[in-house]
Design an enzyme around this catalytic site. Structure first.
Site, short mmCIF file in Angstrom:
data_model
loop_
_atom_site.label_atom_id
_atom_site.label_comp_id
_atom_site.label_asym_id
_atom_site.label_seq_id
_atom_site.Cartn_x
_atom_site.Cartn_y
_atom_site.Cartn_z
CD GLU A 97 -2.11 1.14 3.13
OE1 GLU A 97 -2.64 2.10 3.47
OE2 GLU A 97 -1.88 0.25 3.81
CG ASP A 201 16.95 -2.23 10.20
OD1 ASP A 201 17.70 -1.56 10.97
OD2 ASP A 201 17.38 -2.57 9.07
P1 ADP Z 1 14.89 -0.13 1.72
O1 ADP Z 1 14.64 -1.36 1.78
O2 ADP Z 1 15.85 -0.01 0.33
O3 ADP Z 1 15.76 0.37 2.92
P2 ADP Z 1 12.72 1.16 2.65
O4 ADP Z 1 11.81 0.32 2.92
O5 ADP Z 1 13.27 1.98 3.74
O6 ADP Z 1 13.73 0.77 1.66
O7 ADP Z 1 12.03 2.30 1.57
C1 ADP Z 1 12.63 3.46 1.04
C2 ADP Z 1 11.91 4.70 1.32
O8 ADP Z 1 10.42 4.81 0.73
C3 ADP Z 1 11.66 5.11 2.63
O9 ADP Z 1 12.54 5.81 3.19
C4 ADP Z 1 10.11 5.80 2.91
O10 ADP Z 1 10.60 7.18 2.82
C5 ADP Z 1 9.42 5.44 1.46
N1 ADP Z 1 8.45 4.27 1.98
C6 ADP Z 1 8.49 3.14 2.63
N2 ADP Z 1 7.47 2.34 2.62
C7 ADP Z 1 6.58 3.37 1.87
C8 ADP Z 1 4.92 3.09 1.37
N3 ADP Z 1 4.48 2.10 1.88
N4 ADP Z 1 4.51 4.17 1.09
C9 ADP Z 1 5.28 5.07 0.46
N5 ADP Z 1 6.46 5.47 0.80
C10 ADP Z 1 7.24 4.39 1.55
#
Ligand code: ADP
Length: 295
Positions: A97, A201
């Protein structure tokens, strides 16, 4: 396969699992991740958040999908609903989502403190987890154990220490590490942790709020372990205000030995940084070990 083809394969899979036709009208790259490329895929009335990586990393996304699903089941802290994960010729992907993130406010930090304590309060059956996963891009073993200290020694601290040895970090780091392994029981004399479902984490970059000021956590490395490890990580790189700690403590008080154990627990993440990034993290890990051994 080009990214456009990957996106259209993802759109098809989204349509299949949601049983609602999804056609991409716009894509936007999203920054902020450490490991994966991230995108917003927009259709007429739908928006999805997608993470992409090499095809051989499918298991990493499968584990994140399972972790998010288990966190969601607790109905404590909000997470982005996991939609699907999969693989094309060139990429593996995870679809969630899409949530519009805002910076946390003191009020949302209070709510997060209460909600995280509620998550940690739910009893879990053992230490470890149903599958292995990753911390950053490092493998994280989660074989089931009834004994937290053994689990921590072998599958957390010892695992990263061995990885560091394989990467050439021998000498002082290994000598101190071995001494600490022998002394681990000393940190648990009056403290018997219970297994809690952990984010795993929980640094400031994996916490935000949505448009309604609901706290949201993402990018977990879930397992069942001592709740103090999640708290310790919030302190490692900062970013969580006093409201968060006060609210958590009101629901679930921290043991007085936490102040010492938090260094032990954060050593795991610093060793992981040694293994991922090298540089000055090795001497930081050595200082942390010396501090613990002086106790
Ligand atoms: P990675 O696995 O590369 O560390 P993240 O899960 O941290 O990636 O996601 C990267 C960035 O995307 C996050 O810093 C956040 O700002 C954004 N993000 C993460 N999840 C969502 C989401 N469900 N909807 C919108 N933006 C998201």
């Amino acid at each position: 396969m080009k990214t456009a083809q990957t996106f259209s394969a993802i759109a098809k899979q989204i349509s299949d699992v949601t049983q609602t036709s999804f056609e991409i009208e716009n894509t936007k790259s999203i920054s902020g991740g450490d490991i994966n490329a991230a995108f917003l895929l927009e259709g007429k009335n739908q928006r999805y958040f997608v993470k992409l990586n090499q095809a051989n990393l499918l298991e990493m996304f499968a584990a994140e999908f399972i972790g998010l699903t288990e966190l969601a089941k607790t109905q404590t802290v909000k997470i982005a609903s996991p939609i699907t994960f999969g693989q094309t010729d060139k990429n593996s992907f995870l679809v969630l989502e899409f949530i519009e993130f805002k910076r946390a406010t003191p009020k949302s930090e209070t709510r997060f403190g209460q909600q995280l304590a509620q998550l940690h309060l739910q009893k879990q059956p053992y230490f470890g987890w149903k599958i292995d996963n990753t911390i950053g891009s490092t493998p994280q073993p989660n074989a089931r154990s009834e004994n937290w200290v053994t689990f921590w020694r072998e599958q957390r601290f010892g695992f990263q220490l061995q990885l560091a040895a394989q990467k050439g970090y021998g000498g002082k780091l290994q000598i101190l590490g071995e001494k600490l392994c022998e002394r681990l029981d000393d940190f648990f004399i009056d403290y018997k942790p219970q297994p809690s479902l952990l984010h795993g984490d929980l640094w400031g970059g994996n916490f935000a709020t949505d448009n309604e000021n609901n706290p949201v956590i993402f990018d977990p490395a879930c397992y069942y372990g001592d709740r103090e490890t999640d708290l310790a990580m919030t302190e490692l790189f900062g970013g969580f205000g006093q409201n968060f700690y006060a609210a958590y403590n009101e629901v679930l008080q921290l043991d007085s030995g936490y102040k010492t154990r938090k260094t032990l627990y954060n050593l795991y993440h610093i060793l992981n940084h040694v293994n991922l990034f090298g540089g000055g993290y090795a001497s930081q890990a050595e200082k942390m070990m010396q501090k613990l051994l002086a106790k």
